[in-house]
Design a protein around this motif. Structure first.
Motif, PDB file in Angstrom:
ATOM      1  N   GLU A 238     -26.170  12.279  -0.175  1.00  0.00           N
ATOM      2  CA  GLU A 238     -26.529  10.529   0.233  1.00  0.00           C
ATOM      3  C   GLU A 238     -25.773   9.614   0.413  1.00  0.00           C
ATOM      4  O   GLU A 238     -24.805   9.380  -0.221  1.00  0.00           O
ATOM      5  N   GLY A 239     -25.637   8.735   1.796  1.00  0.00           N
ATOM      6  CA  GLY A 239     -24.610   7.715   1.672  1.00  0.00           C
ATOM      7  C   GLY A 239     -23.313   8.107   2.036  1.00  0.00           C
ATOM      8  O   GLY A 239     -22.424   7.422   3.151  1.00  0.00           O
ATOM      9  N   LYS A 240     -23.329   9.955   2.107  1.00  0.00           N
ATOM     10  CA  LYS A 240     -21.799  10.269   2.784  1.00  0.00           C
ATOM     11  C   LYS A 240     -21.704  11.162   3.667  1.00  0.00           C
ATOM     12  O   LYS A 240     -20.844  11.912   4.532  1.00  0.00           O
ATOM     13  N   PHE A 241     -22.565  10.740   5.144  1.00  0.00           N
ATOM     14  CA  PHE A 241     -22.535  11.691   5.458  1.00  0.00           C
ATOM     15  C   PHE A 241     -21.376  11.967   6.695  1.00  0.00           C
ATOM     16  O   PHE A 241     -20.996  13.038   7.988  1.00  0.00           O
ATOM     17  N   ASP A 242     -21.005  10.550   6.635  1.00  0.00           N
ATOM     18  CA  ASP A 242     -19.632  10.057   7.962  1.00  0.00           C
ATOM     19  C   ASP A 242     -18.191  10.764   7.386  1.00  0.00           C
ATOM     20  O   ASP A 242     -17.472  11.032   7.913  1.00  0.00           O
ATOM     21  N   GLU A 243     -18.585  11.373   5.849  1.00  0.00           N
ATOM     22  CA  GLU A 243     -17.695  11.898   4.779  1.00  0.00           C
ATOM     23  C   GLU A 243     -17.384  13.156   5.188  1.00  0.00           C
ATOM     24  O   GLU A 243     -16.520  13.973   5.287  1.00  0.00           O
ATOM     25  N   MET A 244     -18.560  14.104   5.420  1.00  0.00           N
ATOM     26  CA  MET A 244     -18.826  15.328   6.223  1.00  0.00           C
ATOM     27  C   MET A 244     -18.852  15.121   7.310  1.00  0.00           C
ATOM     28  O   MET A 244     -18.014  16.520   7.454  1.00  0.00           O
ATOM     29  N   LEU A 245     -18.689  14.048   8.203  1.00  0.00           N
ATOM     30  CA  LEU A 245     -18.314  13.938   9.480  1.00  0.00           C
ATOM     31  C   LEU A 245     -16.877  14.256   9.962  1.00  0.00           C
ATOM     32  O   LEU A 245     -16.134  15.033  10.491  1.00  0.00           O
ATOM     33  N   GLY A 246     -16.227  13.624   8.901  1.00  0.00           N
ATOM     34  CA  GLY A 246     -14.970  13.454   8.964  1.00  0.00           C
ATOM     35  C   GLY A 246     -13.603  15.403   8.578  1.00  0.00           C
ATOM     36  O   GLY A 246     -13.028  15.287   8.829  1.00  0.00           O
ATOM     37  N   ARG A 247     -14.763  15.638   7.460  1.00  0.00           N
ATOM     38  CA  ARG A 247     -14.423  17.080   7.299  1.00  0.00           C
ATOM     39  C   ARG A 247     -13.970  17.906   8.172  1.00  0.00           C
ATOM     40  O   ARG A 247     -13.682  18.783   8.156  1.00  0.00           O
ATOM     41  N   LEU A 248     -15.323  18.301   8.861  1.00  0.00           N
ATOM     42  CA  LEU A 248     -15.628  18.672   9.951  1.00  0.00           C
ATOM     43  C   LEU A 248     -15.085  18.088  10.971  1.00  0.00           C
ATOM     44  O   LEU A 248     -14.099  19.802  11.993  1.00  0.00           O
ATOM     45  N   GLN A 249     -14.534  16.866  11.434  1.00  0.00           N
ATOM     46  CA  GLN A 249     -13.416  16.485  12.360  1.00  0.00           C
ATOM     47  C   GLN A 249     -12.143  17.472  11.899  1.00  0.00           C
ATOM     48  O   GLN A 249     -11.637  18.181  12.839  1.00  0.00           O
ATOM     49  N   GLU A 250     -11.744  17.069  10.734  1.00  0.00           N
ATOM     50  CA  GLU A 250     -10.371  17.955  10.881  1.00  0.00           C
ATOM     51  C   GLU A 250     -10.540  19.530  10.789  1.00  0.00           C
ATOM     52  O   GLU A 250      -9.548  20.235  11.358  1.00  0.00           O
ATOM     53  N   LYS A 251     -11.465  20.717  10.931  1.00  0.00           N
ATOM     54  CA  LYS A 251     -12.217  21.592  10.614  1.00  0.00           C
ATOM     55  C   LYS A 251     -11.545  22.252  12.008  1.00  0.00           C
ATOM     56  O   LYS A 251     -11.212  23.316  12.310  1.00  0.00           O
ATOM     57  N   THR A 252     -12.713  21.804  13.010  1.00  0.00           N
ATOM     58  CA  THR A 252     -13.216  21.992  14.108  1.00  0.00           C
ATOM     59  C   THR A 252     -12.024  21.524  15.462  1.00  0.00           C
ATOM     60  O   THR A 252     -11.627  22.088  16.120  1.00  0.00           O
ATOM     61  N   GLY A 253     -11.164  20.003  14.961  1.00  0.00           N
ATOM     62  CA  GLY A 253     -10.541  19.651  16.136  1.00  0.00           C
ATOM     63  C   GLY A 253     -12.027  18.892  16.841  1.00  0.00           C
ATOM     64  O   GLY A 253     -10.827  18.265  17.460  1.00  0.00           O
ATOM     65  N   LYS A 254     -12.848  18.237  16.343  1.00  0.00           N
ATOM     66  CA  LYS A 254     -13.578  17.680  17.596  1.00  0.00           C
ATOM     67  C   LYS A 254     -13.249  16.485  17.471  1.00  0.00           C
ATOM     68  O   LYS A 254     -13.384  16.342  15.979  1.00  0.00           O
ATOM     69  N   SER A 255     -13.899  15.431  17.869  1.00  0.00           N
ATOM     70  CA  SER A 255     -14.359  13.950  17.526  1.00  0.00           C
ATOM     71  C   SER A 255     -15.437  13.522  16.869  1.00  0.00           C
ATOM     72  O   SER A 255     -16.783  14.732  17.554  1.00  0.00           O
ATOM     73  N   LYS A 256     -15.824  12.772  16.221  1.00  0.00           N
ATOM     74  CA  LYS A 256     -17.344  12.132  15.739  1.00  0.00           C
ATOM     75  C   LYS A 256     -18.478  13.078  16.981  1.00  0.00           C
ATOM     76  O   LYS A 256     -19.372  12.703  16.447  1.00  0.00           O
TER      77      LYS A 256
END
Length: 61
Positions: free
Chosen positions: A33-51
């Protein structure tokens, strides 16, 4: 889709997301909770996609 809607939908789609991107781990998709943006940041690094690209993809799943 706003962030709250994405957060709610995330539990439904994270398995599909991990299947699509083999290098995404359980740790990458863990939402605190409250860390959704942080998780999206990790996914950005792994996938190479923007938020926005990730949000659009999640919305389509």
């Amino acid at each position: 889709m706003n962030d709250q809607e994405l957060e709610g939908k995330w539990n439904q789609v994270k398995g599909k997301f991990k299947q699509k991107y083999g290098n995404v781990t359980d740790e990458d998709t863990t939402y605190s909770e409250g860390k959704f943006d942080e998780m999206l940041g990790r996914l950005q690094e792994k996938t190479g996609k923007s938020k926005e690209q990730l949000k659009d993809e999640i919305d389509k799943l």
